[in-house]
Design an enzyme around this catalytic site. Sequence first.
Site, PDB file in Angstrom:
ATOM      1  N   GLY A  84       0.759  -1.250   0.000  1.00 28.54           N
ATOM      2  CA  GLY A  84       0.000   0.000   0.000  1.00 28.54           C
ATOM      3  C   GLY A  84       0.787   1.295   0.000  1.00 28.54           C
ATOM      4  O   GLY A  84       0.204   2.361   0.159  1.00 28.54           O
ATOM      5  N   TRP A  89       2.199   3.053  -2.393  1.00 30.11           N
ATOM      6  CA  TRP A  89       1.829   4.027  -3.444  1.00 30.11           C
ATOM      7  C   TRP A  89       0.501   4.686  -3.086  1.00 30.11           C
ATOM      8  O   TRP A  89       0.338   5.892  -3.258  1.00 30.11           O
ATOM      9  CB  TRP A  89       1.741   3.339  -4.823  1.00 30.11           C
ATOM     10  CG  TRP A  89       3.088   3.108  -5.463  1.00 30.11           C
ATOM     11  CD1 TRP A  89       4.286   2.996  -4.822  1.00 30.11           C
ATOM     12  CD2 TRP A  89       3.367   2.978  -6.858  1.00 30.11           C
ATOM     13  NE1 TRP A  89       5.294   2.784  -5.731  1.00 30.11           N
ATOM     14  CE2 TRP A  89       4.762   2.764  -6.987  1.00 30.11           C
ATOM     15  CE3 TRP A  89       2.592   2.992  -8.004  1.00 30.11           C
ATOM     16  CZ2 TRP A  89       5.387   2.590  -8.226  1.00 30.11           C
ATOM     17  CZ3 TRP A  89       3.216   2.819  -9.251  1.00 30.11           C
ATOM     18  CH2 TRP A  89       4.593   2.618  -9.354  1.00 30.11           C
ATOM     19  N   ASP A 100      -5.693  -5.058  -5.537  1.00 36.34           N
ATOM     20  CA  ASP A 100      -4.671  -6.109  -5.414  1.00 36.34           C
ATOM     21  C   ASP A 100      -5.349  -7.425  -5.028  1.00 36.34           C
ATOM     22  O   ASP A 100      -6.377  -7.420  -4.349  1.00 36.34           O
ATOM     23  CB  ASP A 100      -3.616  -5.752  -4.350  1.00 36.34           C
ATOM     24  CG  ASP A 100      -2.301  -6.487  -4.582  1.00 36.34           C
ATOM     25  OD1 ASP A 100      -1.288  -5.809  -4.916  1.00 36.34           O
ATOM     26  OD2 ASP A 100      -2.254  -7.736  -4.453  1.00 36.34           O
ATOM     27  N   ASP A 117      -8.620  -9.525  -8.322  1.00 34.15           N
ATOM     28  CA  ASP A 117      -7.676  -9.718  -9.415  1.00 34.15           C
ATOM     29  C   ASP A 117      -7.979  -8.666 -10.484  1.00 34.15           C
ATOM     30  O   ASP A 117      -9.147  -8.354 -10.723  1.00 34.15           O
ATOM     31  CB  ASP A 117      -7.880 -11.134  -9.978  1.00 34.15           C
ATOM     32  CG  ASP A 117      -6.757 -11.540 -10.893  1.00 34.15           C
ATOM     33  OD1 ASP A 117      -6.637 -10.926 -11.975  1.00 34.15           O
ATOM     34  OD2 ASP A 117      -5.993 -12.445 -10.529  1.00 34.15           O
ATOM     35  N   ASP A 165       1.980  -1.135 -10.612  1.00 34.71           N
ATOM     36  CA  ASP A 165       3.250  -1.658 -10.079  1.00 34.71           C
ATOM     37  C   ASP A 165       3.115  -3.174  -9.926  1.00 34.71           C
ATOM     38  O   ASP A 165       3.833  -3.792  -9.154  1.00 34.71           O
ATOM     39  CB  ASP A 165       3.510  -0.989  -8.718  1.00 34.71           C
ATOM     40  CG  ASP A 165       4.971  -1.112  -8.276  1.00 34.71           C
ATOM     41  OD1 ASP A 165       5.857  -1.199  -9.152  1.00 34.71           O
ATOM     42  OD2 ASP A 165       5.230  -1.129  -7.056  1.00 34.71           O
ATOM     43  N   LYS A 171       4.828  -0.653 -14.574  1.00 32.76           N
ATOM     44  CA  LYS A 171       6.117  -1.331 -14.363  1.00 32.76           C
ATOM     45  C   LYS A 171       6.314  -2.416 -15.423  1.00 32.76           C
ATOM     46  O   LYS A 171       5.426  -3.223 -15.675  1.00 32.76           O
ATOM     47  CB  LYS A 171       6.135  -1.976 -12.972  1.00 32.76           C
ATOM     48  CG  LYS A 171       7.354  -2.873 -12.776  1.00 32.76           C
ATOM     49  CD  LYS A 171       7.785  -2.979 -11.366  1.00 32.76           C
ATOM     50  CE  LYS A 171       6.925  -3.915 -10.565  1.00 32.76           C
ATOM     51  NZ  LYS A 171       7.335  -3.843  -9.147  1.00 32.76           N
TER      52      LYS A 171
END
Length: 210
Positions: free
Chosen positions: A60, A62, A85, A101, A123, A163
């Site tokens: 958590g 970010w 997440d 998901d 990320d 990312k």
Amino acid sequence: MVKKLSQQLWIKRKEADKYFFSAKANGYRARSVYKLLEINKKFNLIKENISVADLGAAPGSWSQILADILFSKSKNSKSKIYAIDVNDIKPIENVIIFKKDINEFLTENNSIKAKSLDLVLSDMAPKATGHRFTDQVRATDLVEKAIVFAQNYLSLNGNFVCKLLGANTNDNLIKCIKKHYKYVKLFKPKSSMKDSKEIYLICLSFNNLQ
Ligand SMILES: C[S@@+](CC[C@H](N)C(=O)[O-])C[C@H]1O[C@@H](n2cnc3c(N)ncnc32)[C@H](O)[C@@H]1O
């Protein structure tokens, strides 16, 4: 119990990591917080009253910094922060958390309005199996899903950060993504481990074309 050599090396690296200690001292849940701060310093993405999705948000850090920046000046900020997440994320004030998901947001979904976000951050990273090919396939799959998510939920001129791990930085991907954004660049924050293969894809000004 005697720790394996690899475990000892991992602990040593972590101990030597100034970002890890700094994050801990400042109450952030992960060292990754500094990567987002560097990205934001360079590209100025976190602006007042924006709606933002943080994909792969656990634990958590970010979302913590997003909430700090967006709600520190005004408690009445119109900003919305969605943290997504598969893993648990402990509550963060002003953050809407979905333990889901990413796939669940790619099919019809009422949790977030389509074309409503100003910023999508990903990320996401798969759990490492140690098998290089499997890990790469899974990482590529998450990047593709983040790209589709951004296309579904970003509003016109929205921004997207994703990312990339290893082979995801290929020219085809960049060529393809350039069709959808005015400006596309790869950026490696200083706080990202030098020996890690991660790099961030920065996509600015979504043109809303499918
Ligand atoms: C490197 S961590 C993110 C760290 C986070 N940015 C922070 O600062 O706390 C990567 C995250 O991606 C998540 N992830 C992996 N696959 C996912 C999926 N299919 N859907 C949603 N999240 C996923 C993992 O559970 C993991 O928590």
